[in-house]
Write a protein that holds these residues in place. Structure first.
Motif, PDB file in Angstrom:
ATOM      1  N   GLY A  80      19.193 -12.614  37.931  1.00 40.92           N
ATOM      2  CA  GLY A  80      20.243 -11.929  37.193  1.00 40.92           C
ATOM      3  C   GLY A  80      20.284 -12.414  35.762  1.00 40.92           C
ATOM      4  O   GLY A  80      19.305 -12.985  35.252  1.00 40.92           O
ATOM      5  N   THR A  81      21.417 -12.215  35.119  1.00 38.41           N
ATOM      6  CA  THR A  81      21.569 -12.615  33.722  1.00 38.41           C
ATOM      7  C   THR A  81      22.950 -13.219  33.511  1.00 38.41           C
ATOM      8  O   THR A  81      23.929 -12.842  34.167  1.00 38.41           O
ATOM      9  CB  THR A  81      21.413 -11.426  32.756  1.00 38.41           C
ATOM     10  N   LEU A  82      23.007 -14.161  32.585  1.00 37.36           N
ATOM     11  CA  LEU A  82      24.274 -14.690  32.092  1.00 37.36           C
ATOM     12  C   LEU A  82      24.422 -14.217  30.655  1.00 37.36           C
ATOM     13  O   LEU A  82      23.538 -14.471  29.822  1.00 37.36           O
ATOM     14  CB  LEU A  82      24.297 -16.217  32.147  1.00 37.36           C
ATOM     15  N   THR A  83      25.510 -13.523  30.368  1.00 38.11           N
ATOM     16  CA  THR A  83      25.773 -13.040  29.014  1.00 38.11           C
ATOM     17  C   THR A  83      26.889 -13.891  28.414  1.00 38.11           C
ATOM     18  O   THR A  83      27.948 -14.076  29.028  1.00 38.11           O
ATOM     19  CB  THR A  83      26.177 -11.562  29.024  1.00 38.11           C
ATOM     20  N   VAL A  84      26.632 -14.428  27.219  1.00 35.22           N
ATOM     21  CA  VAL A  84      27.563 -15.347  26.561  1.00 35.22           C
ATOM     22  C   VAL A  84      27.635 -15.002  25.070  1.00 35.22           C
ATOM     23  O   VAL A  84      26.760 -14.318  24.531  1.00 35.22           O
ATOM     24  CB  VAL A  84      27.111 -16.808  26.722  1.00 35.22           C
ATOM     25  N   PRO A  85      28.664 -15.478  24.377  1.00 36.57           N
ATOM     26  CA  PRO A  85      28.680 -15.309  22.925  1.00 36.57           C
ATOM     27  C   PRO A  85      27.521 -16.061  22.279  1.00 36.57           C
ATOM     28  O   PRO A  85      27.177 -17.167  22.708  1.00 36.57           O
ATOM     29  CB  PRO A  85      30.024 -15.924  22.506  1.00 36.57           C
ATOM     30  N   GLU A  86      26.926 -15.463  21.265  1.00 41.46           N
ATOM     31  CA  GLU A  86      25.883 -16.185  20.541  1.00 41.46           C
ATOM     32  C   GLU A  86      26.470 -17.437  19.898  1.00 41.46           C
ATOM     33  O   GLU A  86      25.852 -18.503  19.919  1.00 41.46           O
ATOM     34  CB  GLU A  86      25.255 -15.288  19.472  1.00 41.46           C
ATOM     35  N   ASN A  87      27.645 -17.302  19.325  1.00 43.79           N
ATOM     36  CA  ASN A  87      28.322 -18.422  18.673  1.00 43.79           C
ATOM     37  C   ASN A  87      29.734 -18.496  19.234  1.00 43.79           C
ATOM     38  O   ASN A  87      30.548 -17.598  19.009  1.00 43.79           O
ATOM     39  CB  ASN A  87      28.335 -18.216  17.151  1.00 43.79           C
ATOM     40  N   ARG A  88      30.021 -19.545  19.978  1.00 45.95           N
ATOM     41  CA  ARG A  88      31.332 -19.627  20.623  1.00 45.95           C
ATOM     42  C   ARG A  88      32.474 -19.806  19.625  1.00 45.95           C
ATOM     43  O   ARG A  88      33.633 -19.612  19.983  1.00 45.95           O
ATOM     44  CB  ARG A  88      31.321 -20.746  21.660  1.00 45.95           C
ATOM     45  N   ASP A  92      33.928 -13.010  19.592  1.00 43.15           N
ATOM     46  CA  ASP A  92      34.024 -11.554  19.627  1.00 43.15           C
ATOM     47  C   ASP A  92      32.870 -10.877  18.895  1.00 43.15           C
ATOM     48  O   ASP A  92      32.843  -9.644  18.794  1.00 43.15           O
ATOM     49  CB  ASP A  92      35.359 -11.106  19.014  1.00 43.15           C
ATOM     50  N   ARG A  93      31.935 -11.656  18.402  1.00 46.48           N
ATOM     51  CA  ARG A  93      30.788 -11.078  17.698  1.00 46.48           C
ATOM     52  C   ARG A  93      29.610 -10.920  18.656  1.00 46.48           C
ATOM     53  O   ARG A  93      29.777 -10.619  19.831  1.00 46.48           O
ATOM     54  CB  ARG A  93      30.453 -11.930  16.480  1.00 46.48           C
ATOM     55  N   ARG A  94      28.420 -11.120  18.172  1.00 48.51           N
ATOM     56  CA  ARG A  94      27.207 -10.830  18.939  1.00 48.51           C
ATOM     57  C   ARG A  94      27.140 -11.629  20.240  1.00 48.51           C
ATOM     58  O   ARG A  94      27.515 -12.793  20.308  1.00 48.51           O
ATOM     59  CB  ARG A  94      25.999 -11.155  18.054  1.00 48.51           C
ATOM     60  N   ARG A  95      26.613 -10.986  21.282  1.00 41.44           N
ATOM     61  CA  ARG A  95      26.415 -11.626  22.576  1.00 41.44           C
ATOM     62  C   ARG A  95      24.924 -11.691  22.881  1.00 41.44           C
ATOM     63  O   ARG A  95      24.147 -10.844  22.435  1.00 41.44           O
ATOM     64  CB  ARG A  95      27.177 -10.870  23.669  1.00 41.44           C
ATOM     65  N   ILE A  96      24.557 -12.694  23.643  1.00 44.21           N
ATOM     66  CA  ILE A  96      23.155 -12.889  24.013  1.00 44.21           C
ATOM     67  C   ILE A  96      23.052 -12.965  25.528  1.00 44.21           C
ATOM     68  O   ILE A  96      24.036 -13.239  26.218  1.00 44.21           O
ATOM     69  CB  ILE A  96      22.555 -14.144  23.356  1.00 44.21           C
ATOM     70  N   THR A  97      21.839 -12.733  26.043  1.00 44.66           N
ATOM     71  CA  THR A  97      21.617 -12.670  27.484  1.00 44.66           C
ATOM     72  C   THR A  97      20.563 -13.693  27.884  1.00 44.66           C
ATOM     73  O   THR A  97      19.483 -13.751  27.290  1.00 44.66           O
ATOM     74  CB  THR A  97      21.171 -11.262  27.892  1.00 44.66           C
ATOM     75  N   LEU A  98      20.877 -14.480  28.901  1.00 42.46           N
ATOM     76  CA  LEU A  98      19.988 -15.524  29.392  1.00 42.46           C
ATOM     77  C   LEU A  98      19.541 -15.176  30.802  1.00 42.46           C
ATOM     78  O   LEU A  98      20.362 -14.813  31.651  1.00 42.46           O
ATOM     79  CB  LEU A  98      20.718 -16.874  29.379  1.00 42.46           C
ATOM     80  N   ALA A  99      18.250 -15.266  31.054  1.00 38.30           N
ATOM     81  CA  ALA A  99      17.680 -14.863  32.344  1.00 38.30           C
ATOM     82  C   ALA A  99      17.827 -15.986  33.369  1.00 38.30           C
ATOM     83  O   ALA A  99      17.518 -17.148  33.088  1.00 38.30           O
ATOM     84  CB  ALA A  99      16.214 -14.492  32.174  1.00 38.30           C
TER      85      ALA A  99
END
Length: 530
Positions: A80-88, A92-99
């Motif tokens: 699956g994937t974990l989606t988190v903020p790029e910068n905590r 509320d800005r860009r999000r990134i996805t980790l496999a």
């Protein structure tokens, strides 16, 4: 910044440890496996099959990640994937996805606390190290969780910069430490930076603090009360940061090839080279046949470093997969970096040094070029994450002069032109000026203090992170077991069946692992030339 096994591994121009992988690149998408894994925190569902949102993070079950090489274990994995903020700091800005990939335990009755794997680098992808973990039996009776660190190969975005890998290959024909090579090195770094910025990356958000928070979010998003952490090479730096910043839910911590955050940088890599080289030279001196055939191997090597730095040798070698002979320049800096990697194939090192001393550079040149030109050296490394760690957490807290002085104390005969570039970290301060990210908080260099049971593994031939770094880190880990596996190089879990047995024993008995296999270990049988 991490590993290399000539000629099979890429020669870490930036790293302490390379990905232990094959040569075929590709993409593997595997569906969710039907086999059950550990139930997630009493929810009654197999681990990794339930979507869950925790704060700003969300885990979603889904297809298995792409990997650079075929990874058969993914056929049975839940992914699956974990989606988190790029910068905590800006959630509320860009999000990134980790496999995420969860490889089930081999045993029918599995332990309730899985292992989470922290990859090396910085910049290696955990999902590319799955086979390494399984070859050591890490999933014998526990599920093992792999998640791409932010910016790595199977993450989205992947902050790889093939232009840097291509430059490292072209640099085979350049003088390693020449100012002109340094300028080209920095130019490649600057090009990488511009490419990543044009894709919208916040380069200041790729560091150990954010990666540690990603793993803290993953544990909760998977519904786990407890897990065990196992990190190799740079993953030990990250594991110690994680243990300090997010101690909740950690049953045990194993670190192998230890890089303490308080020491990370160029000075400790010179220390590592000294300790790893001396371990290998001493082993040869203690074998009568090796000592008779290659007397004063240490003196010969150090003399060659100075001679080659003054008068580099140029040769050509044949590298599998390359259409034409490859030009290789060997100078003092190359010889140092070659030996850092060659400790992984220690049995042949004395003969290679002796052949070079007698005018034959081919063995060393072939190994050096083979690593640089390996498919495993191209397009897999996250330089964006690597420079984020280097330039936020390392260089702001260690000057270039400190690096050079450390090298001079340990290798007083080496020319200054060799000493200014710590092994595996050439031109790093210049690169970081070009990378231009703000420093991390000084607390990133704090010593980790913990009473979580810990296994601290080092190799006697480790020329990348120093055997002494293990006991150093363990001083403030009150329930630690410290093990130095003799005659093994960086990351003993990769090469030593004894280290693998100790690790598995530790997971079952974190305060009393069985280390009895150490008593039976013997040095390598060094090659003796006719």
């Amino acid at each position: 910044m991490m590993p290399v096994r000539p000629p099979h591994h890429r020669p870490a121009s930036r790293r302490l440890r390379t990905t232990l992988a094959g040569t075929a690149a590709g993409v593997l998408l595997a569906g969710l496996a039907a086999l059950p894994a550990q139930a997630a925190d009493g929810a009654g569902e197999p681990l990794g099959t339930v979507a869950r949102t925790v704060g700003h993070a969300r885990f979603e079950p889904g297809p298995c990640p792409r990997t650079a090489d075929p990874t058969p274990a993914l056929e049975k994995a839940r992914c699956g994937t974990l989606t988190v903020p790029e910068n905590r700091a800006r959630p509320d800005r860009r999000r990134i996805t980790l496999a995420v990939a969860i490889v089930p335990a081999e045993a029918r009755k599995r332990a309730p606390d899985p292992v989470v794997w922290f990859a090396g680098g910085p910049g290696d992808d955990a999902n590319s190290e799955i086979q390494l973990a399984l070859d050591g039996g890490l999933n014998q009776d526990r599920d093992v969780i792999f998640m791409s660190q932010r910016g790595t190969y199977s993450a989205d975005p992947a902050l790889t910069c093939p232009n840097i890998d291509e430059f490292n290959a072209r640099a085979l024909g350049l003088v390693f430490g020449a100012p002109s090579t340094g300028r080209l090195h920095v130019e490649a770094t600057r090009t990488c930076r511009e490419q990543l910025l044009s894709r919208g990356a916040d380069l200041s958000a790729y560091d150990g603090t954010e990666s540690a928070a990603d793993y803290a979010d993953l544990r909760v998003a998977l519904g786990l009360r407890q897990w065990n952490v196992f990190g190799i090479s740079y993953g030990t730096d990250l594991a110690l940061v994680y243990l300090r910043q997010h101690p909740e839910g950690i049953r045990s911590v194993g670190i192998d090839g230890v890089l303490p955050p308080s020491l990370a940088g160029g000075a400790v890599t010179w220390k590592a080279a000294r300790e790893g080289f001396d371990g290998l030279f001493r082993a040869c001196a203690e074998q009568s046949a090796c000592n008779a055939r290659y007397p004063d191997l240490k003196g010969t090597f150090e003399r060659l470093v100075s001679e080659l730095e003054a008068r580099p040798v140029t040769t050509t070698v044949t590298v599998p997969g390359q259409p034409a002979p490859v030009k290789v320049v060997l100078d003092g800096g190359v010889l140092v970096n070659w030996l850092v990697s060659a400790t992984h194939v220690a049995a042949g090192v004395p003969r290679s040094i002796d052949e070079l001393a007698h005018g034959n550079p081919q063995r060393i040149a072939e190994q050096w070029a083979g690593g640089k030109l390996s498919p495993a050296a191209m397009g897999r490394m996250s330089h964006g994450l690597a420079y984020g760690v280097f330039c936020r957490e390392w260089t702001p807290f260690e000057s270039q002069d400190e690096v050079t002085r450390a090298g001079q104390r340990l290798f007083p005969s080496f020319p200054r032109s060799v000493l200014v570039n710590a092994p595996a970290l050439p031109f790093l301060h210049d690169d970081c000026r070009a990378w231009d990210v703000p420093p991390a908080a000084r607390s990133i260099r704090d010593v980790t203090r913990s009473d979580v049971p810990s296994l601290v593994l080092s190799g006697g031939f480790d020329a990348q992170t120093a055997p002494s770094s293990g006991p150093y880190a363990a001083r403030t880990l009150s329930r630690s077991t410290v093990v130095t596996v003799p005659y093994v190089a960086h990351v003993v879990f990769a090469d030593s069946a004894c280290a693998q047995r100790i690790t598995r024993s530790f997971l079952n008995s974190p305060t009393a692992p069985d280390t009895g296999c150490l008593a039976g270990l013997r040095p390598p049988a060094f090659e003796i030339a006719p």
